[in-house]
Scaffold this motif. Sequence first.
Motif, PDB file in Angstrom:
ATOM      1  N   PHE A 206      43.577 -73.740  67.622  1.00  0.00           N
ATOM      2  CA  PHE A 206      42.945 -73.406  66.335  1.00  0.00           C
ATOM      3  C   PHE A 206      41.480 -73.005  66.529  1.00  0.00           C
ATOM      4  O   PHE A 206      41.015 -72.004  65.962  1.00  0.00           O
ATOM      5  N   LEU A 207      40.737 -73.772  67.329  1.00  0.00           N
ATOM      6  CA  LEU A 207      39.323 -73.479  67.549  1.00  0.00           C
ATOM      7  C   LEU A 207      39.134 -72.149  68.278  1.00  0.00           C
ATOM      8  O   LEU A 207      38.186 -71.403  67.990  1.00  0.00           O
ATOM      9  N   THR A 208      40.036 -71.858  69.211  1.00  0.00           N
ATOM     10  CA  THR A 208      39.960 -70.587  69.944  1.00  0.00           C
ATOM     11  C   THR A 208      40.156 -69.409  68.999  1.00  0.00           C
ATOM     12  O   THR A 208      39.424 -68.404  69.069  1.00  0.00           O
ATOM     13  N   TYR A 209      41.134 -69.527  68.101  1.00  0.00           N
ATOM     14  CA  TYR A 209      41.375 -68.445  67.143  1.00  0.00           C
ATOM     15  C   TYR A 209      40.264 -68.370  66.096  1.00  0.00           C
ATOM     16  O   TYR A 209      39.960 -67.284  65.586  1.00  0.00           O
ATOM     17  N   LEU A 210      39.664 -69.506  65.783  1.00  0.00           N
ATOM     18  CA  LEU A 210      38.532 -69.504  64.865  1.00  0.00           C
ATOM     19  C   LEU A 210      37.363 -68.734  65.487  1.00  0.00           C
ATOM     20  O   LEU A 210      36.721 -67.910  64.810  1.00  0.00           O
ATOM     21  N   GLU A 211      37.101 -68.991  66.764  1.00  0.00           N
ATOM     22  CA  GLU A 211      36.050 -68.235  67.463  1.00  0.00           C
ATOM     23  C   GLU A 211      36.375 -66.750  67.488  1.00  0.00           C
ATOM     24  O   GLU A 211      35.510 -65.903  67.263  1.00  0.00           O
ATOM     25  N   TYR A 212      37.641 -66.426  67.766  1.00  0.00           N
ATOM     26  CA  TYR A 212      38.090 -65.029  67.809  1.00  0.00           C
ATOM     27  C   TYR A 212      37.843 -64.344  66.468  1.00  0.00           C
ATOM     28  O   TYR A 212      37.326 -63.212  66.410  1.00  0.00           O
ATOM     29  N   ALA A 213      38.184 -65.023  65.381  1.00  0.00           N
ATOM     30  CA  ALA A 213      37.990 -64.454  64.040  1.00  0.00           C
ATOM     31  C   ALA A 213      36.508 -64.300  63.711  1.00  0.00           C
ATOM     32  O   ALA A 213      36.083 -63.276  63.151  1.00  0.00           O
ATOM     33  N   LEU A 214      35.703 -65.313  64.054  1.00  0.00           N
ATOM     34  CA  LEU A 214      34.266 -65.251  63.763  1.00  0.00           C
ATOM     35  C   LEU A 214      33.585 -64.134  64.535  1.00  0.00           C
ATOM     36  O   LEU A 214      32.696 -63.449  64.012  1.00  0.00           O
ATOM     37  N   ARG A 215      34.006 -63.944  65.786  1.00  0.00           N
ATOM     38  CA  ARG A 215      33.422 -62.870  66.597  1.00  0.00           C
ATOM     39  C   ARG A 215      33.750 -61.507  65.982  1.00  0.00           C
ATOM     40  O   ARG A 215      32.915 -60.602  65.980  1.00  0.00           O
ATOM     41  N   HIS A 216      34.974 -61.348  65.484  1.00  0.00           N
ATOM     42  CA  HIS A 216      35.339 -60.099  64.819  1.00  0.00           C
ATOM     43  C   HIS A 216      34.520 -59.914  63.539  1.00  0.00           C
ATOM     44  O   HIS A 216      34.087 -58.800  63.223  1.00  0.00           O
ATOM     45  N   TRP A 217      34.308 -60.998  62.837  1.00  0.00           N
ATOM     46  CA  TRP A 217      33.609 -60.943  61.555  1.00  0.00           C
ATOM     47  C   TRP A 217      32.155 -60.503  61.725  1.00  0.00           C
ATOM     48  O   TRP A 217      31.631 -59.699  60.944  1.00  0.00           O
ATOM     49  N   VAL A 218      31.493 -61.031  62.761  1.00  0.00           N
ATOM     50  CA  VAL A 218      30.083 -60.693  62.981  1.00  0.00           C
ATOM     51  C   VAL A 218      29.902 -59.630  64.062  1.00  0.00           C
ATOM     52  O   VAL A 218      28.792 -59.355  64.497  1.00  0.00           O
ATOM     53  N   SER A 219      31.025 -59.039  64.510  1.00  0.00           N
ATOM     54  CA  SER A 219      31.002 -57.930  65.486  1.00  0.00           C
ATOM     55  C   SER A 219      30.345 -58.324  66.813  1.00  0.00           C
ATOM     56  O   SER A 219      29.512 -57.604  67.360  1.00  0.00           O
ATOM     57  N   ILE A 220      30.742 -59.484  67.349  1.00  0.00           N
ATOM     58  CA  ILE A 220      30.311 -59.900  68.684  1.00  0.00           C
ATOM     59  C   ILE A 220      31.459 -59.660  69.648  1.00  0.00           C
ATOM     60  O   ILE A 220      32.584 -60.107  69.406  1.00  0.00           O
TER      61      ILE A 220
END
Length: 318
Positions: A206-220
């Motif tokens: 869950f945390l890995t996918y949360l990081e994945y989603a956040l990176r997409h959201w802020v374009s990192i």
Amino acid sequence: MKKEIQSLYVLKALSAFFVVLIHFPLFCQELIFPIIRTAVPVFFIISGYFLVAPDGSISVDKVRYGIIKMIKYVLLYNLLYLVFNYLCYGYFTIYGEYKKLFARAVLGSPFGYHLWYLTTYLEVLLCLYVVVKYVKRKFLLSIAPFLYLVGVVLMAWPGISILLGRNFVFWGIPCVLAGVYLRQHEQAIMHWFRLRRWKVLMVVFFLTYLEYALRHWVSINYGDYALLTLPFSCALFLFFISFDKTVFPQWLVSIGKKYSLDIYIYHVMVGILLLKVSFFEQLKPFIGVVIFLLSWFLSIFLHSGQRFFSRLVVKDKT
């Protein structure tokens, strides 16, 4: 010597499949991206795990043997792709500038982009040999987390070459030493982990996918790995090793035991040749699976041929 662990062969088989999916399309590739990115760190972790001697130290003999083996692999498979590139494209390497060619040779491979793993692991072993033999044995373990964090920043930094983050210093050493650490503290870790393996895996997932989603959201940029790629890989490793007494299908075990390296080496070659045939363009959403299967069959064929010629040599000698 530690006994063979069938569950790790299964994990190697899955990781070989994930490597193919990193390089070739699958209809759900973006959805499973954080999962397939665990492939290479898992291979590193398994390698580090088996470098540990029964007394808990890194075995100099195993490291020395690994260096000799990896030198052979690096030379052989780079030569193979050098010839393949020339026959397929008419050139040996796409890197015309000497500085780029040198950088690729030192930190990856100038002839097969996926062969960087072999070069990186060889360099990790060379570092381990020097440190274990001549420096404090816990030196690399103490700085490995820092190296990993620097690598994560470099992978996400805009405009930074992938070679600066994905190399033996910032990626290879932390991943291999993660395997070493898990082996050295296996009894205590597994005593805690076995009772919670599903919960731990799901939380890290869950945390890995949360990081994945956040990176997409802020374009990192996610790159080849992110902050939680290594923890997720360690959780997968522990999860599979916790089933060490489970009996798995032998065909699956054999992929990891006999053919995972060959699949890793040959899948790019198989994929390039396959995509030259227009018929397979229709299968593009599933081409990663097709290439994995064909690479597996090719590996079986090559191993069978090797055994056949070995028997012929033995008969000639007798």
